[in-house]
Scaffold this active site. Structure first.
Site, PDB file in Angstrom:
ATOM      1  N   GLU A   1      46.764   0.822  -8.576  1.00 47.53           N
ATOM      2  CA  GLU A   1      45.353   0.624  -8.952  1.00 47.53           C
ATOM      3  C   GLU A   1      45.242   0.752 -10.469  1.00 47.53           C
ATOM      4  O   GLU A   1      45.713   1.728 -11.055  1.00 47.53           O
ATOM      5  CB  GLU A   1      44.477   1.664  -8.258  1.00 47.53           C
ATOM      6  CG  GLU A   1      43.011   1.469  -8.612  1.00 47.53           C
ATOM      7  CD  GLU A   1      42.073   2.113  -7.618  1.00 47.53           C
ATOM      8  OE1 GLU A   1      42.356   2.075  -6.401  1.00 47.53           O
ATOM      9  OE2 GLU A   1      41.061   2.665  -8.067  1.00 47.53           O
TER      10      GLU A   1
ATOM     11  N   ASP B   1      30.660  11.958   7.560  1.00 50.51           N
ATOM     12  CA  ASP B   1      31.311  11.016   6.665  1.00 50.51           C
ATOM     13  C   ASP B   1      32.286  10.121   7.444  1.00 50.51           C
ATOM     14  O   ASP B   1      32.368   8.912   7.201  1.00 50.51           O
ATOM     15  CB  ASP B   1      32.042  11.793   5.554  1.00 50.51           C
ATOM     16  CG  ASP B   1      32.269  10.951   4.313  1.00 50.51           C
ATOM     17  OD1 ASP B   1      31.435  10.057   4.027  1.00 50.51           O
ATOM     18  OD2 ASP B   1      33.276  11.173   3.618  1.00 50.51           O
TER      19      ASP B   1
END
Ligand code: FAD
Length: 316
Positions: A18, A190
């Site tokens: 990334e 979540d």
């Protein structure tokens, strides 16, 4: 190749990277130097982050102007450059913030025309200086809504009715949080929200960075128990400096186990602290590989040397 196809075709865990676009005004060559150096580890794909502008108001001749300032533009251009230069699949990050769903549709069409077939669909952080995420009036509030829009386009469903519309062909990744997202009231809630993103059409999950293998293991096991079956790729951030022991938890809402803190703080020099940080990162990666992860996603954050050291220790 789509990320999901790469994962399915792989005979061993894949490596992915990334990167972040350079600050406005800097050369892209610095990024290429980093990537040139990392290509020997044959990354299956390279994610490029996307950064929302922050808006400032400037007065000129008694008139107030709204000026969006973006510190790190260039996500899509960098993706095209990566594809051209290395032949490696780029994965642009695509956010909800700052886009109406109509602008989202047009931007997705641009990516489709460019031959980009992978997207990481995320909500995005609030712009610099803001604590709360505020969607555009006709924009998406949650990443799941963005996933739904992309999945619809993959079925040829656009915002307006179009006859014989060409479907797009995007492989969709989403973010997962082994220590829960900072706004979520509970870990379970979540995870339910993550499951909803998958139900909307996400093909795989990449996690936020974490530093404790047990935290990742618990996340994967509970996700599987909840019925999330897509691949979960761990996000790994190499540790290199003692000041990261404070800055990373503050910026990313994650914790660092005490044995790492103690060992890095005990190091006598910055070089020695770096060696400890890299060794701890390699140890974490080895635990993840033993656990059977489908890949390792390394957050390079412009620090190719640390990534190279970790990958060298793991792969030679
Ligand atoms: P969402 O999945 O929308 O979740 C956000 C919050 O809302 C969570 O607390 C979730 O539990 C909750 N939620 C979700 N759905 C609902 C619902 N229906 N009702 C109530 N609550 C709900 N940021 C950038 O700006 N640019 C980047 O390039 C970038 N890349 C990233 C890459 C990775 C791998 C990761 C892990 C994060 C990245 N981020 C990036 C940060 C990310 O944008 C933030 O963490 C953001 O705050 C949340 O994004 P999300 O996609 O996880 O949001």
């Amino acid at each position: 190749m789509k990320v999901l196809d790469a994962l399915n075709a792989a005979t061993k865990p894949i490596v992915s990277l990334e990167i972040t676009p350079p600050d406005k005004g800097r050369s892209i060559d610095e990024l290429f130097v980093t990537l040139d150096h990392l290509m020997k580890y044959e990354p299956a794909f390279i994610d490029v982050t996307y950064h929302q502008p922050h808006v400032v108001y400037e007065e000129r001749d008694g008139v107030i102007y709204r000026v969006p300032k973006r510190k790190k533009p260039g996500t899509v251009g960098i993706c095209a450059a990566i594809k051209n230069r290395y032949g490696v699949e780029p994965v642009p990050h695509f956010i909800c913030g700052g886009f109406t769903k109509f602008e989202t549709e047009d931007a997705l069409i641009d990516l489709h025309y460019l031959g980009i077939t992978n997207i990481l669909a995320i909500r995005g952080d609030p712009p610099p200086g803001h604590r709360t995420f505020i969607p555009e009036k006709e924009g998406h509030r949650y990443a799941s809504e963005l996933v739904h829009q992309i999945a619809n386009m993959n079925r040829g469903i656009y915002l307006e009715e179009l006859e014989d519309a060409e479907p797009t062909n995007f492989c969709i990744g989403v973010a997962g949080y082994p220590e829960k997202h900072y706004e979520a009231p509970s870990f379970e809630k979540d995870l339910q929200n993550l499951k909803h993103k998958v139900e909307q059409g996400a093909h795989y999950v990449i996690t936020q960075m974490f530093f404790d293998f047990q935290v990742f293991k618990r996340f994967v096991e509970q996700a599987r128990d909840m019925g999330i079956t897509v691949p979960i790729i761990p996000g790994v951030k190499p540790l290199t400096r003692v000041n990261q022991l404070v800055s990373i938890p503050r910026n990313f809402y994650v914790s660092i186990p005490h044995h790492i803190v103690e060992a890095m703080e005990a190091a006598k020099t910055p070089d020695a602290a770096r060696k400890v940080g890299i060794a701890k990162t390699v140890e974490l990666c080895e635990q993840l590989l033993d656990f059977g992860v489908p890949g390792l996603h390394i957050y390079t954050m412009g620090r190719g040397n640390a990534t190279a050291q970790v990958l060298h220790a793991l792969l030679g």
